[in-house]
Motif scaffolding. Structure first.
Motif, PDB file in Angstrom:
ATOM      1  N   ARG A  55       0.821  -1.203   0.000  1.00  0.00           N
ATOM      2  CA  ARG A  55       0.000   0.000   0.000  1.00  0.00           C
ATOM      3  C   ARG A  55       0.856   1.254   0.000  1.00  0.00           C
ATOM      4  O   ARG A  55       0.613   2.200  -0.754  1.00  0.00           O
ATOM      5  CB  ARG A  55      -0.924   0.003   1.218  1.00  0.00           C
ATOM      6  CG  ARG A  55      -1.817   1.254   1.280  1.00  0.00           C
ATOM      7  CD  ARG A  55      -2.243   1.603   2.667  1.00  0.00           C
ATOM      8  NE  ARG A  55      -1.079   1.846   3.512  1.00  0.00           N
ATOM      9  CZ  ARG A  55      -1.127   1.869   4.813  1.00  0.00           C
ATOM     10  NH1 ARG A  55      -2.257   1.620   5.446  1.00  0.00           N
ATOM     11  NH2 ARG A  55      -0.055   2.104   5.533  1.00  0.00           N
ATOM     12  N   SER A  56       1.899   1.273   0.814  1.00  0.00           N
ATOM     13  CA  SER A  56       2.794   2.426   0.861  1.00  0.00           C
ATOM     14  C   SER A  56       3.493   2.632  -0.468  1.00  0.00           C
ATOM     15  O   SER A  56       3.654   3.764  -0.929  1.00  0.00           O
ATOM     16  CB  SER A  56       3.831   2.248   1.974  1.00  0.00           C
ATOM     17  OG  SER A  56       3.200   2.176   3.213  1.00  0.00           O
ATOM     18  N   TRP A  57       3.919   1.527  -1.089  1.00  0.00           N
ATOM     19  CA  TRP A  57       4.569   1.621  -2.393  1.00  0.00           C
ATOM     20  C   TRP A  57       3.611   2.222  -3.423  1.00  0.00           C
ATOM     21  O   TRP A  57       4.005   3.087  -4.214  1.00  0.00           O
ATOM     22  CB  TRP A  57       5.036   0.244  -2.852  1.00  0.00           C
ATOM     23  CG  TRP A  57       5.602   0.251  -4.227  1.00  0.00           C
ATOM     24  CD1 TRP A  57       6.846   0.662  -4.593  1.00  0.00           C
ATOM     25  CD2 TRP A  57       4.922  -0.135  -5.418  1.00  0.00           C
ATOM     26  NE1 TRP A  57       6.980   0.540  -5.958  1.00  0.00           N
ATOM     27  CE2 TRP A  57       5.816   0.051  -6.495  1.00  0.00           C
ATOM     28  CE3 TRP A  57       3.654  -0.627  -5.685  1.00  0.00           C
ATOM     29  CZ2 TRP A  57       5.480  -0.228  -7.798  1.00  0.00           C
ATOM     30  CZ3 TRP A  57       3.330  -0.911  -6.996  1.00  0.00           C
ATOM     31  CH2 TRP A  57       4.228  -0.713  -8.033  1.00  0.00           C
ATOM     32  N   ILE A  58       2.356   1.788  -3.411  1.00  0.00           N
ATOM     33  CA  ILE A  58       1.357   2.309  -4.357  1.00  0.00           C
ATOM     34  C   ILE A  58       1.148   3.802  -4.134  1.00  0.00           C
ATOM     35  O   ILE A  58       1.151   4.593  -5.086  1.00  0.00           O
ATOM     36  CB  ILE A  58       0.026   1.543  -4.221  1.00  0.00           C
ATOM     37  CG1 ILE A  58       0.174   0.136  -4.770  1.00  0.00           C
ATOM     38  CG2 ILE A  58      -1.103   2.273  -4.930  1.00  0.00           C
ATOM     39  CD1 ILE A  58      -1.014  -0.761  -4.485  1.00  0.00           C
ATOM     40  N   PHE A  74      -5.742  -1.913  -5.877  1.00  0.00           N
ATOM     41  CA  PHE A  74      -6.078  -2.720  -4.705  1.00  0.00           C
ATOM     42  C   PHE A  74      -6.424  -4.150  -5.114  1.00  0.00           C
ATOM     43  O   PHE A  74      -5.926  -5.107  -4.528  1.00  0.00           O
ATOM     44  CB  PHE A  74      -7.250  -2.100  -3.948  1.00  0.00           C
ATOM     45  CG  PHE A  74      -7.745  -2.958  -2.817  1.00  0.00           C
ATOM     46  CD1 PHE A  74      -7.061  -2.995  -1.618  1.00  0.00           C
ATOM     47  CD2 PHE A  74      -8.889  -3.735  -2.962  1.00  0.00           C
ATOM     48  CE1 PHE A  74      -7.507  -3.799  -0.573  1.00  0.00           C
ATOM     49  CE2 PHE A  74      -9.336  -4.530  -1.930  1.00  0.00           C
ATOM     50  CZ  PHE A  74      -8.642  -4.567  -0.734  1.00  0.00           C
ATOM     51  N   ARG A  75      -7.270  -4.283  -6.125  1.00  0.00           N
ATOM     52  CA  ARG A  75      -7.697  -5.619  -6.562  1.00  0.00           C
ATOM     53  C   ARG A  75      -6.551  -6.438  -7.156  1.00  0.00           C
ATOM     54  O   ARG A  75      -6.537  -7.663  -7.023  1.00  0.00           O
ATOM     55  CB  ARG A  75      -8.818  -5.499  -7.592  1.00  0.00           C
ATOM     56  CG  ARG A  75     -10.137  -5.086  -7.002  1.00  0.00           C
ATOM     57  CD  ARG A  75     -11.242  -5.125  -8.055  1.00  0.00           C
ATOM     58  NE  ARG A  75     -12.428  -4.456  -7.554  1.00  0.00           N
ATOM     59  CZ  ARG A  75     -12.925  -3.334  -8.054  1.00  0.00           C
ATOM     60  NH1 ARG A  75     -12.364  -2.748  -9.103  1.00  0.00           N
ATOM     61  NH2 ARG A  75     -13.995  -2.791  -7.515  1.00  0.00           N
ATOM     62  N   SER A  76      -5.615  -5.770  -7.812  1.00  0.00           N
ATOM     63  CA  SER A  76      -4.555  -6.522  -8.490  1.00  0.00           C
ATOM     64  C   SER A  76      -3.305  -6.729  -7.633  1.00  0.00           C
ATOM     65  O   SER A  76      -2.584  -7.705  -7.845  1.00  0.00           O
ATOM     66  CB  SER A  76      -4.162  -5.822  -9.790  1.00  0.00           C
ATOM     67  OG  SER A  76      -3.668  -4.532  -9.511  1.00  0.00           O
ATOM     68  N   LEU A  77      -3.038  -5.856  -6.659  1.00  0.00           N
ATOM     69  CA  LEU A  77      -1.801  -5.968  -5.893  1.00  0.00           C
ATOM     70  C   LEU A  77      -1.997  -6.296  -4.417  1.00  0.00           C
ATOM     71  O   LEU A  77      -1.253  -7.106  -3.859  1.00  0.00           O
ATOM     72  CB  LEU A  77      -1.002  -4.658  -6.007  1.00  0.00           C
ATOM     73  CG  LEU A  77      -0.531  -4.294  -7.411  1.00  0.00           C
ATOM     74  CD1 LEU A  77       0.137  -2.928  -7.406  1.00  0.00           C
ATOM     75  CD2 LEU A  77       0.406  -5.348  -7.951  1.00  0.00           C
ATOM     76  N   ILE A  78      -2.957  -5.693  -3.767  1.00  0.00           N
ATOM     77  CA  ILE A  78      -3.096  -5.878  -2.317  1.00  0.00           C
ATOM     78  C   ILE A  78      -4.019  -7.045  -1.971  1.00  0.00           C
ATOM     79  O   ILE A  78      -3.712  -7.857  -1.099  1.00  0.00           O
ATOM     80  CB  ILE A  78      -3.580  -4.575  -1.651  1.00  0.00           C
ATOM     81  CG1 ILE A  78      -2.533  -3.488  -1.860  1.00  0.00           C
ATOM     82  CG2 ILE A  78      -3.842  -4.787  -0.169  1.00  0.00           C
ATOM     83  CD1 ILE A  78      -2.938  -2.139  -1.349  1.00  0.00           C
ATOM     84  N   ARG A  79      -5.134  -7.142  -2.654  1.00  0.00           N
ATOM     85  CA  ARG A  79      -6.108  -8.198  -2.335  1.00  0.00           C
ATOM     86  C   ARG A  79      -5.524  -9.609  -2.449  1.00  0.00           C
ATOM     87  O   ARG A  79      -5.767 -10.449  -1.575  1.00  0.00           O
ATOM     88  CB  ARG A  79      -7.336  -8.040  -3.215  1.00  0.00           C
ATOM     89  CG  ARG A  79      -8.496  -8.883  -2.792  1.00  0.00           C
ATOM     90  CD  ARG A  79      -9.718  -8.519  -3.594  1.00  0.00           C
ATOM     91  NE  ARG A  79     -10.815  -9.407  -3.297  1.00  0.00           N
ATOM     92  CZ  ARG A  79     -11.971  -9.345  -3.892  1.00  0.00           C
ATOM     93  NH1 ARG A  79     -12.202  -8.426  -4.804  1.00  0.00           N
ATOM     94  NH2 ARG A  79     -12.921 -10.184  -3.565  1.00  0.00           N
TER      95      ARG A  79
END
Length: 87
Positions: A55-58, A74-79
């Motif tokens: 999240r911080s990187w994004i 969010f859907r592609s990287l964090i979830r």
């Protein structure tokens, strides 16, 4: 009454050449952290830490705060981080 071998506190094991394999508080197996009490707290902490770092990187990388962009990221990287190896 017989006690199970894993009932007592973990012990150190001697390997060849007097190398000692010490007991650990937790292990990682197939991406899942398990502690000696079979508790999930360490696994959850590692997953949350990894998600917060992503999240911080994004937020540091992308200037746009558009809702569609943020939801796509969010859907592609964090979830996937939060959902892999969940209970």
């Amino acid at each position: 009454m017989n006690t199970l071998p894993f009932h007592n506190k973990f012990q150190n094991y001697n390997l060849t050449n007097n190398i000692i394999l010490e007991a650990s508080d937790y292990v990682k197996d197939l991406g899942v952290y398990i502690d000696n009490k079979l508790d999930w707290n360490i696994h959850i902490l590692h997953i949350c830490k990894k998600a917060r770092m992503t999240r911080s990187w994004i937020l540091n990388t992308f200037a746009s705060r558009d809702e569609e962009t943020m939801m796509t990221l969010f859907r592609s990287l964090i979830r996937p981080i939060l959902e892999v190896n969940c209970e």
